[in-house]
Motif scaffolding. Structure first.
Motif, PDB file in Angstrom:
ATOM      1  N   HIS B 564       0.844  -1.198   0.000  1.00  0.00           N
ATOM      2  CA  HIS B 564       0.000   0.000   0.000  1.00  0.00           C
ATOM      3  C   HIS B 564       0.882   1.251   0.000  1.00  0.00           C
ATOM      4  O   HIS B 564       1.866   1.319   0.729  1.00  0.00           O
ATOM      5  CB  HIS B 564      -0.897   0.013   1.241  1.00  0.00           C
ATOM      6  CG  HIS B 564      -2.007   1.012   1.143  1.00  0.00           C
ATOM      7  ND1 HIS B 564      -1.817   2.347   1.374  1.00  0.00           N
ATOM      8  CD2 HIS B 564      -3.325   0.877   0.814  1.00  0.00           C
ATOM      9  CE1 HIS B 564      -2.962   2.988   1.209  1.00  0.00           C
ATOM     10  NE2 HIS B 564      -3.892   2.118   0.865  1.00  0.00           N
ATOM     11  N   PRO B 565       0.532   2.242  -0.831  1.00  0.00           N
ATOM     12  CA  PRO B 565       1.376   3.436  -0.902  1.00  0.00           C
ATOM     13  C   PRO B 565       1.582   4.102   0.469  1.00  0.00           C
ATOM     14  O   PRO B 565       2.649   4.656   0.729  1.00  0.00           O
ATOM     15  CB  PRO B 565       0.600   4.362  -1.833  1.00  0.00           C
ATOM     16  CG  PRO B 565      -0.218   3.453  -2.681  1.00  0.00           C
ATOM     17  CD  PRO B 565      -0.547   2.278  -1.829  1.00  0.00           C
ATOM     18  N   CYS B 606     -10.742   6.736  -1.765  1.00  0.00           N
ATOM     19  CA  CYS B 606      -9.630   6.386  -0.897  1.00  0.00           C
ATOM     20  C   CYS B 606      -9.248   7.587  -0.029  1.00  0.00           C
ATOM     21  O   CYS B 606      -9.021   8.681  -0.543  1.00  0.00           O
ATOM     22  CB  CYS B 606      -8.434   5.960  -1.740  1.00  0.00           C
ATOM     23  SG  CYS B 606      -6.968   5.638  -0.743  1.00  0.00           S
ATOM     24  N   PHE B 608      -6.634   8.255   1.412  1.00  0.00           N
ATOM     25  CA  PHE B 608      -5.230   8.657   1.297  1.00  0.00           C
ATOM     26  C   PHE B 608      -4.971   9.430   0.005  1.00  0.00           C
ATOM     27  O   PHE B 608      -3.873   9.912  -0.235  1.00  0.00           O
ATOM     28  CB  PHE B 608      -4.347   7.396   1.343  1.00  0.00           C
ATOM     29  CG  PHE B 608      -2.878   7.674   1.387  1.00  0.00           C
ATOM     30  CD1 PHE B 608      -2.330   8.474   2.383  1.00  0.00           C
ATOM     31  CD2 PHE B 608      -2.013   7.133   0.438  1.00  0.00           C
ATOM     32  CE1 PHE B 608      -0.972   8.731   2.432  1.00  0.00           C
ATOM     33  CE2 PHE B 608      -0.652   7.382   0.477  1.00  0.00           C
ATOM     34  CZ  PHE B 608      -0.131   8.192   1.480  1.00  0.00           C
ATOM     35  N   ARG B 609      -6.016   9.587  -0.806  1.00  0.00           N
ATOM     36  CA  ARG B 609      -5.706  10.014  -2.169  1.00  0.00           C
ATOM     37  C   ARG B 609      -5.088  11.408  -2.257  1.00  0.00           C
ATOM     38  O   ARG B 609      -4.291  11.665  -3.147  1.00  0.00           O
ATOM     39  CB  ARG B 609      -6.935   9.905  -3.054  1.00  0.00           C
ATOM     40  CG  ARG B 609      -7.978  10.929  -2.776  1.00  0.00           C
ATOM     41  CD  ARG B 609      -8.875  11.156  -3.967  1.00  0.00           C
ATOM     42  NE  ARG B 609      -9.528  12.420  -3.745  1.00  0.00           N
ATOM     43  CZ  ARG B 609     -10.671  12.551  -3.094  1.00  0.00           C
ATOM     44  NH1 ARG B 609     -11.322  11.490  -2.658  1.00  0.00           N
ATOM     45  NH2 ARG B 609     -11.176  13.743  -2.895  1.00  0.00           N
ATOM     46  N   CYS B 612      -1.467  10.791  -1.878  1.00  0.00           N
ATOM     47  CA  CYS B 612      -0.907   9.624  -2.550  1.00  0.00           C
ATOM     48  C   CYS B 612      -0.247  10.008  -3.867  1.00  0.00           C
ATOM     49  O   CYS B 612      -0.869  10.650  -4.713  1.00  0.00           O
ATOM     50  CB  CYS B 612      -2.009   8.601  -2.813  1.00  0.00           C
ATOM     51  SG  CYS B 612      -1.401   7.132  -3.657  1.00  0.00           S
ATOM     52  N   HIS B 614       0.432   8.101  -6.214  1.00  0.00           N
ATOM     53  CA  HIS B 614       0.021   7.238  -7.323  1.00  0.00           C
ATOM     54  C   HIS B 614      -1.451   7.372  -7.648  1.00  0.00           C
ATOM     55  O   HIS B 614      -1.967   6.602  -8.451  1.00  0.00           O
ATOM     56  CB  HIS B 614       0.304   5.766  -6.984  1.00  0.00           C
ATOM     57  CG  HIS B 614       1.701   5.522  -6.511  1.00  0.00           C
ATOM     58  ND1 HIS B 614       2.777   5.547  -7.368  1.00  0.00           N
ATOM     59  CD2 HIS B 614       2.203   5.283  -5.279  1.00  0.00           C
ATOM     60  CE1 HIS B 614       3.885   5.323  -6.668  1.00  0.00           C
ATOM     61  NE2 HIS B 614       3.563   5.165  -5.407  1.00  0.00           N
ATOM     62  N   ALA B 615      -2.126   8.315  -7.003  1.00  0.00           N
ATOM     63  CA  ALA B 615      -3.582   8.362  -7.125  1.00  0.00           C
ATOM     64  C   ALA B 615      -4.011   8.467  -8.587  1.00  0.00           C
ATOM     65  O   ALA B 615      -3.395   9.182  -9.379  1.00  0.00           O
ATOM     66  CB  ALA B 615      -4.133   9.543  -6.337  1.00  0.00           C
ATOM     67  N   CYS B 619      -9.605   6.533  -7.726  1.00  0.00           N
ATOM     68  CA  CYS B 619      -9.359   6.641  -6.287  1.00  0.00           C
ATOM     69  C   CYS B 619     -10.288   7.653  -5.633  1.00  0.00           C
ATOM     70  O   CYS B 619     -10.595   7.560  -4.449  1.00  0.00           O
ATOM     71  CB  CYS B 619      -7.914   7.036  -6.014  1.00  0.00           C
ATOM     72  SG  CYS B 619      -6.725   5.944  -6.775  1.00  0.00           S
ATOM     73  N   PRO B 624     -11.370   1.701  -2.044  1.00  0.00           N
ATOM     74  CA  PRO B 624     -10.777   0.390  -2.285  1.00  0.00           C
ATOM     75  C   PRO B 624     -11.011  -0.540  -1.095  1.00  0.00           C
ATOM     76  O   PRO B 624     -10.890  -0.123   0.046  1.00  0.00           O
ATOM     77  CB  PRO B 624      -9.287   0.690  -2.452  1.00  0.00           C
ATOM     78  CG  PRO B 624      -9.080   1.990  -1.761  1.00  0.00           C
ATOM     79  CD  PRO B 624     -10.358   2.755  -1.847  1.00  0.00           C
ATOM     80  N   CYS B 638      -5.996  -0.861  -1.910  1.00  0.00           N
ATOM     81  CA  CYS B 638      -5.548   0.123  -2.880  1.00  0.00           C
ATOM     82  C   CYS B 638      -5.931  -0.377  -4.261  1.00  0.00           C
ATOM     83  O   CYS B 638      -5.791  -1.554  -4.566  1.00  0.00           O
ATOM     84  CB  CYS B 638      -4.033   0.297  -2.775  1.00  0.00           C
ATOM     85  SG  CYS B 638      -3.351   1.308  -4.094  1.00  0.00           S
ATOM     86  N   HIS B 639      -6.430   0.540  -5.076  1.00  0.00           N
ATOM     87  CA  HIS B 639      -6.842   0.134  -6.419  1.00  0.00           C
ATOM     88  C   HIS B 639      -5.663  -0.386  -7.239  1.00  0.00           C
ATOM     89  O   HIS B 639      -5.833  -1.221  -8.095  1.00  0.00           O
ATOM     90  CB  HIS B 639      -7.481   1.319  -7.147  1.00  0.00           C
ATOM     91  CG  HIS B 639      -8.794   1.709  -6.543  1.00  0.00           C
ATOM     92  ND1 HIS B 639      -9.833   0.828  -6.412  1.00  0.00           N
ATOM     93  CD2 HIS B 639      -9.214   2.874  -6.004  1.00  0.00           C
ATOM     94  CE1 HIS B 639     -10.846   1.436  -5.840  1.00  0.00           C
ATOM     95  NE2 HIS B 639     -10.504   2.680  -5.573  1.00  0.00           N
ATOM     96  N   LEU B 640      -4.497   0.146  -6.974  1.00  0.00           N
ATOM     97  CA  LEU B 640      -3.361  -0.212  -7.816  1.00  0.00           C
ATOM     98  C   LEU B 640      -2.803  -1.593  -7.515  1.00  0.00           C
ATOM     99  O   LEU B 640      -2.159  -2.204  -8.341  1.00  0.00           O
ATOM    100  CB  LEU B 640      -2.251   0.818  -7.663  1.00  0.00           C
ATOM    101  CG  LEU B 640      -2.599   2.207  -8.175  1.00  0.00           C
ATOM    102  CD1 LEU B 640      -1.351   3.058  -8.241  1.00  0.00           C
ATOM    103  CD2 LEU B 640      -3.248   2.123  -9.547  1.00  0.00           C
TER     104      LEU B 640
HETATM  105  S1  SF4 Z   1      -6.368   3.698  -3.835  1.00  0.00           S
HETATM  106 FE1  SF4 Z   1      -5.478   5.268  -5.095  1.00  0.00          FE
HETATM  107  S2  SF4 Z   1      -5.180   6.983  -3.721  1.00  0.00           S
HETATM  108 FE2  SF4 Z   1      -5.588   5.211  -2.469  1.00  0.00          FE
HETATM  109  S3  SF4 Z   1      -3.595   4.459  -1.979  1.00  0.00           S
HETATM  110 FE3  SF4 Z   1      -4.201   3.357  -3.778  1.00  0.00          FE
HETATM  111  S4  SF4 Z   1      -3.415   4.561  -5.459  1.00  0.00           S
HETATM  112 FE4  SF4 Z   1      -3.300   5.857  -3.660  1.00  0.00          FE
END
Ligand code: SF4
Ligand SMILES: Nc1ncnc2c1ncn2[C@@H]1O[C@H](COP(=O)(O)OP(=O)(O)OP(=O)(O)O)[C@@H](O)[C@H]1O
Ligand code: SF4
Ligand SMILES: [Mg+2]
Lengths: 316, 646, 327
Positions: B564-565, B606, B608-609, B612, B614-615, B619, B624, B638-640
């Motif tokens: 997770h980021p 999310c 954290f976006r 983040c 990587h958003a 997100c 997620p 996390c979506h990623l």
């Molecule tokens: S869901 Fe999106 S915003 Fe949230 S941690 Fe993952 S990449 Fe970052």
């Protein structure tokens, strides 16, 4: 422990000394000549000769230092000289009247503590509940009414209208115990009502504070029953401030009973004091005030020593 | 980082005492204003003369012309009572202001300069406070003779010490605060520090004291006048009116009741203002802090899931939601948390301040603060006889039975977690004595044994010490001994080493590691914000962010292969992870910008976006879920991480 | 970084609290004993130690916010030890402080504008129309937006407040900043931001920093040199990386090995027992009661802080300890 007790005692004694000095000094500092004041309170304009004669009688012509030393030495021996008005021994009069005042205070304080402390505790434990609202309402009401007004209204209600108790007066306990007690009821309740709000509020806020201590959470977390938590970890720690406020009130009562005694004709120190003030009998006034201040300081000393017993952290 | 909530900053509520009046103050302020103005404004308006007598109408009852009737000399009572108020109020207000000014100056100078000035300001107050107020007044009256001027002086003398004392205490407290030190460090002159920095910050208590004093002055003034030693005739005052009316009490009760009521109403209104001021200045007073002794827990929907715990598990939390409902709208503080603690193993809950770690632990103990409740989910705990307990369905007494015995807890602040008035030993065995009714001697022996087991030297002496005699590390050991003393299956440790020095922290960690490896060891739920500490203890790790678990799995996996980021960012921003970097070479530490969102402003999608790196667009819309990555045990929200690696 | 010029020189500083109070006169409890060090122009010195070791006291004594009983403090060559508060005033501009607690370090009743303006007013800097641009510049410098000028401290997060505190300190263009645990109250993710900010400010303005912290890894990253303090005495001084990787003093070694690390090394020096009360420090070497290498001789004399390698000093009588094998 002993060491800090002694040092508290020393500081109380030095405070007493300062107070005595102050009582003496006020007469010197404040403009106006006690002798002249005394004579003019009678109404007529005094002649310089009269004033001078009285000054000699009061000892005001002697050097200040001598007056001061004599005053202190007298005070130590509880000899405050004689009244300027009727030449009676001030010390003796105080000795007969003081116990009556103390009796009134003791009974009133017992009533107030017996009601206010449990009431305040329960109000805090159920903060926001019905008991809490009621208690806060009652104490707001009592706090708004000056003590002599309470007394007057109680007389109006119980003595004048319902004729349940005497409106005032005093009887010796030895010869007429029932009479004595029935005379005591109204003034004691009056005083108790006037201090109820203070003790109630202090108990309530102290218990509330105590509730939010982290060791209460510890006690709960180790599974102590609710009642044990309240008794051992809430009430025990809430005691300190309550005891302090009770002590402080005892001292203040020594003064405010003046009004109650006056309202109810209770022949304690007050009648004596008020007459003395009206007649500008300065030696009497200052003797009474010194005695009261001494009792006040002594009560505070006791409270401090008690606090040291209550909380192991309080040292020196 | 929850600073913008009003409760986090008590002083913020009273920023603008005058321009923006707090709603709770409006009513009492209005009443007090009327009480102050009416006596001076009404008599000229009505055109009634307080001294006009009509002897024939003595004691006449209320009428249209004389709403309150006439007194013993046939004077209008309404006019009299209003005029009487003038004298009382003038004396009270002027003397309150004088004593406020003198007392505040003395207190402020005393606190700033300390030394002699400080000594004098506290001692003057002490000496004057030795005299009960009325007596001091009588003393002065004896010498100066009664009268309004005397009264003002008397009352000022009586009340200034209280101001001096309060201002001294408050100013001393404030002068220790960093912003005052900062002003001194900037080279500000004493006058500037005292009047520009300190005074505004203690204005609250001063205003409260002012209003208290005004009320007290009215009381004392009326008392003295009642004795005939205050305001002298012909100036009427309330005290005097009561004194006068006493003689006719039987014939004319109204005559005495009117001034009594007038005095009491006035004081009541000022007291009301004082009380409200206090509440507003100290919001804590309203809610009474955090009393946890909530009478009865509101029961959660009975969750009769007859689920039982796996054999090796002592605690399982399923889909836990915790919410607060302080302002009417429920705010979720914790959402959908799942956790498991195994016997003899340690699960760590990691996250920043406010992420919900402590609330999770408190839910297990049934010790949530007032106003915060479990709104959904199950908490299953293994009882000492092996059964599965559904904690959320328990009420008061059943909770007491599991606390300490099935789940014990240690806290962050060893300094405040022990009651200062009892010996540590007594607190250690307190619960055992109640629950198991062992004899005192036996409990003592066991207690000393436990102290020895947690590495306390000289346990017999320590047993009889008071908490303040022990260092932080020792106290934390005592807390651990206390927690172990009932042989619980689960130990909840909420940042037990955060308040300790590193070397002491290392000792406590070693102790916990040894505990974990001992026979019959409890499962540990270890809460910390410090990944370094967690790395040494944890078998499993759950990382929380904004009330949710964002990554979860075996400790080595989460630390070594974070997906997770947020977890990655946390690991990256630890200076200890970058021994190759140094500021003198113009290196920068990797860091996350921004701050975590507060519970009521958590975004959709999310949480954290905003921070983040990587958003992506999804997100912002879709929250997620925790899904497995790499293996079945390793979860991330996390979506990623679903598809490719971050 | 090579320092040509010592901005601050502290020599044999000793400071105690209490004593001479009321009837019961007592010895002042010495918090600092014979502390000597220097800070070069543009240098960041890290001061580490556990609670009660006297870190903040050193910081405040250097700024003359506390009066030392003994010792000399020279700032920019000028002996300021005996200056009166009045004579200190112009110098206050040159040395500033940043605090630990982001909540109590800002006046809750002033906006950011008020807080920063106050600082400028005291030294009559950037008055009139020059004020506004300066305020904006200061916010820029610490990475805050200009809209924040009219907000109150309680509207900010801990990290933002810390930035405001740094802006206040920087507003008068000081040459020395005492940063007293500036990141200890912050969450990890915010900590790194503030550390980077302080390092950047040093690079941009050449300000010297006394960086106080109990966290050795933070101090290792930011400082050029590290001073290790224990019970009011300096145990070791040396270049940051070296003190961290190869400490010379047993106490430094213990501190390093107590650091919670992700890659847990199995080797550790474990201290036992608690830190003695600073009011009653042990005789001889103050670390003696917890030192795994203590000898009887350690109780006799107080070990001098002596140079054992170029730029590295320690206060320990033993030179025969092999830290690696001992650990
Ligand atoms: S869901 Fe999106 S915003 Fe949230 S941690 Fe993952 S990449 Fe970052
Ligand atoms: N009594 C309460 N009423 C309302 N909200 C609360 C209450 N107690 C906590 N919260 C909020 O719940 C959230 C989680 O709080 P919690 O104490 O569990 O965090 P934490 O992770 O333990 O933080 P820390 O590291 O600071 O201890 C925070 O946003 C907090 O502000
Ligand atoms: S002098 Fe002795 S006690 Fe002190 S650090 Fe060195 S070896 Fe240890
Ligand atoms: Mg917490």
């Amino acid at each position: 422990m002993l060491h800090s007790a002694i040092s508290r005692l020393a500081s109380a004694l030095s405070m007493l000394f300062v107070v005595a000095t102050l009582v003496f000094a006020i007469q010197v500092v404040i403009p106006g000549d006690p002798a002249e004041l005394l004579l003019s309170s009678a109404g007529s304009t005094p002649t310089p000769e009269n004033i001078a004669a009285l000054r000699v009688e009061m000892g005001l012509d002697r050097p200040l230092l001598q007056q001061y030393v004599e005053f202190l030495w007298g005070a130590v021996r509880l000899d405050f000289g004689n009244s300027l008005i009727d030449n009676s021994s001030i010390g003796q009069t105080i000795a007969t009247r003081l116990p009556r005042t103390l009796e009134l205070i003791a009974v009133a304080m017992s009533i107030a503590v017996a009601v206010a402390v449990p009431f305040g505790t329960h109000a805090a434990l159920r903060a926001g509940g019905r008991l809490d609202t009621a208690g806060s309402g009652v104490s707001a009401l009592f706090a708004a009414v000056p003590v002599f007004v309470i007394g007057t209204l109680l007389i109006l209600l119980f003595a004048q209208t319902l004729k349940l108790t005497p409106a005032g007066g005093y009887a010796d306990f030895g010869s007429a115990p029932i009479q004595h007690l029935s005379n005591l009821v109204l003034p004691a309740i009056t005083v108790a009502m006037s201090i109820f709000p203070i003790i109630f509020r202090m108990t309530r806020s102290s218990v509330l504070d105590s509730l939010s201590n982290e060791w209460v959470r510890t006690a709960l977390a180790k599974g102590l029953p609710r009642r044990a938590v309240v008794r051992r970890h809430v009430l025990r720690n809430a005691l300190g401030p309550v005891v302090t406020v009770i002590g402080l009130q005892l001292g203040i009562l020594l003064g405010s009973t003046v009004l109650v005694e006056f309202v109810f004709n209770w022949p304690g120190l007050s009648g004596y004091l008020v007459t003395a003030v009206e007649q500008r009998d300065y030696p009497t006034v200052r003797a009474i005030i010194l005695v009261v201040a001494a009792i006040f300081i002594f009560i505070n000393l006791l409270i401090e020593l008690l606090q040291m017993k209550l909380d192991p952290r309080v040292q020196l | 980082m929850t600073i913008t909530s009003a409760s986090a900053n008590p002083s913020s509520a009273f920023r603008f005492p005058l321009p923006r009046i707090h709603p709770r103050l409006r009513l009492p302020l209005a009443i007090v204003a009327i009480v102050l103005v009416a006596p001076f404004a009404v008599p000229p308006l009505l055109g009634i003369d307080p001294n006009a007598m009509s002897v024939l109408e003595r004691f006449a009852g209320p009428s249209l012309a004389h709403p309150l009737g006439l007194d013993e000399f046939g004077r209008d009572r309404l006019a009299r009572v209003l005029i009487g108020a003038q004298a009382s109020l003038r004396v009270a207000v002027i003397s309150a202001l004088i004593s406020c000014t003198i007392g505040s100056l003395i207190g402020l100078f005393g606190a700033y300069f300390r030394g002699l000035a400080g000594f004098l300001s506290t001692k003057t107050a002490d000496v004057v406070l030795c005299f009960p107020p009325i007596l001091l007044a009588l003393l002065v009256v004896t010498l100066m003779g009664p009268g309004t001027t005397t009264l003002i002086w008397v009352l000022s003398i009586i009340y200034f010490p209280a101001f001096a004392r309060i201002v001294y205490l408050e100013a001393s407290r404030v002068s220790q605060l960093d912003y005052v030190v900062a002003a001194k460090a900037l080279g500000a002159r004493p006058r500037r520090v005292m009047f520009r920095t300190m005074l505004p910050n203690i204005s609250g208590p001063i205003i409260v004291q002012l209003s208290l004093t005004a009320a007290a002055a009215i009381v004392t003034e009326s008392g003295l006048s009642y004795l005939g030693l205050g305001v002298v005739p012909p100036d009427p005052s309330w005290g005097q009116m009561i004194r006068g009316a006493r003689a006719y009490m039987e014939r004319d009760p109204l005559g005495i009741i009117i001034p009594c009521v007038a005095i009491s109403l006035t004081i009541y209104s000022v007291n009301l203002l004082t009380d409200r001021l206090r509440d507003v200045l100290d919001p804590k007073g309203l809610s009474g802090g955090i009393p946890i002794l909530s009478p009865r827990r509101p029961k959660v929907q009975a969750a009769p899931q007859s689920a039982t715990l796996e054999a090796d598990t002592v605690l399982r939390i399923d889909h836990l939601d915790v919410a607060t409902n302080t302002n009417g709208t429920p705010i979720k503080l914790i959402e959908d948390v799942n956790l498991r603690v195994r016997r003899g193993r340690c699960t760590a809950l990691v996250g920043e301040s406010g992420s919900g770690k402590s609330l999770t632990a408190s839910s297990v103990m049934g010790l949530l603060p007032r106003g915060v409740n479990v709104t959904a989910g199950d908490i299953m705990l293994r009882s000492h006889n092996g059964e599965t307990i559904q904690v959320t369905t328990l009420s008061g007494e059943d909770l007491e039975a599991i606390r300490g015995r099935d789940a014990a807890m240690i806290f962050q602040e060893p300094m405040t977690a022990l009651n200062p008035v009892y010996r540590v030993g007594d607190q250690l065995i307190e619960a055992a004595k109640i629950h198991r009714s062992v004899s005192s001697a036996q409990a003592r022996e066991e207690g000393i044994e436990f102290l020895k087991r947690v590495g306390v030297n000289d346990p017999v002496r320590r047993f009889d010490s008071f908490p303040h005699m022990l260092s932080g590390g020792l106290r934390q050991r005592v807390m651990i001994a206390m927690a172990l003393s009932m042989q619980p299956g689960l130990l909840l440790a909420d940042e037990p080493t955060t308040a300790l020095d590193v070397t002491v922290q290392a000792e406590i960690i070693d102790l916990l590691i040894a505990l974990k490896n001992s026979a019959g060891a409890p499962g540990i739920l270890f809460i910390s914000h410090d990944l370094g500490v967690v790395a040494q203890l944890a078998d499993e790790i759950a990382v929380m962010y904004a009330g949710r678990v964002v990554e979860q799995g075996p400790a080595a996996t989460v630390l070594g292969n974070a997906r997770h980021p947020y977890t990655r960012a946390l690991l990256q921003s630890m200076p200890a992870a970058h021994e190759e970097l140094h500021a003198s070479r113009s290196d920068t530490l990797p860091s996350i910008g921004g701050t975590p969102p507060l519970p009521h402003e958590r975004p959709a999608g999310c949480a954290f976006r905003d921070r983040c790196p990587h958003a992506v667009s999804v997100c912002a819309e879709v929250r997620p879920d925790l899904t497995s990555v790499d293996g079945p045990d390793h979860l991330a929200a996390c979506h990623l991480t679903r598809g490719s690696a971050v | 970084m090579i320092e040509q010029y010592n901005l601050l020189e502290v020599e044999k500083l000793s400071l105690g609290f209490g004593g001479g109070n009321g009837l019961l006169r007592s010895q002042p409890a010495m918090i600092l004993r014979d502390v000597s060090f220097t800070i070069g122009q543009g240098e960041i010195i890290g001061l580490v130690g556990e609670s009660g070791s006297g870190k903040s006291t050193i910081g405040k004594a250097v700024l003359k916010l506390l009066k030392a009983q003994e010792g000399r403090i020279r700032f920019d060559g000028v002996d300021i030890s005996d200056l009166s508060e009045h004579d200190m005033r112009p110098l206050r501009r040159e040395m500033q402080i940043v605090f630990q607690d982001p909540y109590s370090s800002l006046d809750p009743r002033q906006t950011v504008r008020g807080i920063l303006s106050d600082a400028l007013d005291i030294h009559r800097l950037h008055t009139g129309t020059a004020r506004e641009p300066r305020l904006v510049e200061l916010l820029d410098m610490v990475g805050l937006r200009r809209e924040f000028l009219d907000r109150y401290p309680h509207e900010f997060s801990g990290g933002q407040r810390q930035r405001i505190g740094i802006a206040r300190a920087m507003s008068v263009e000081p040459r020395l900043i005492v940063a007293d645990e500036p990141v200890s109250a912050l969450d990890v993710s915010i900590q790194a931001q503030v550390i980077n900010l302080i390092a950047r400010l040093r690079d941009q303005t050449g300000v010297s920093v006394l960086f106080i912290s109990h966290d050795l890894s933070v101090v290792r990253f930011i400082s050029d040199r590290i001073i290790v303090l224990y019970l009011g005495k300096i145990m070791e001084v040396g270049p940051a990386d070296l003190v961290h990787h190869a400490p010379l003093h047993p106490y430094s070694k213990a501190l390093v090995s107590a650091e919670p690390r992700l890659d847990q090394k199995s080797s550790r020096i474990r201290l036992t027992g608690d830190i003695p009360s600073p009011l009653k420090p042990p005789s001889g070497c103050v670390f003696r009661t917890r030192c795994p290498f203590a000898l009887p001789a350690c109780a006799e004399g107080v070990p001098e802080l002596r140079e054992v390698a170029p730029g590295r000093s320690k206060a320990c009588i033993r030179d025969d300890i092999d830290m690696e094998t001992a650990a």
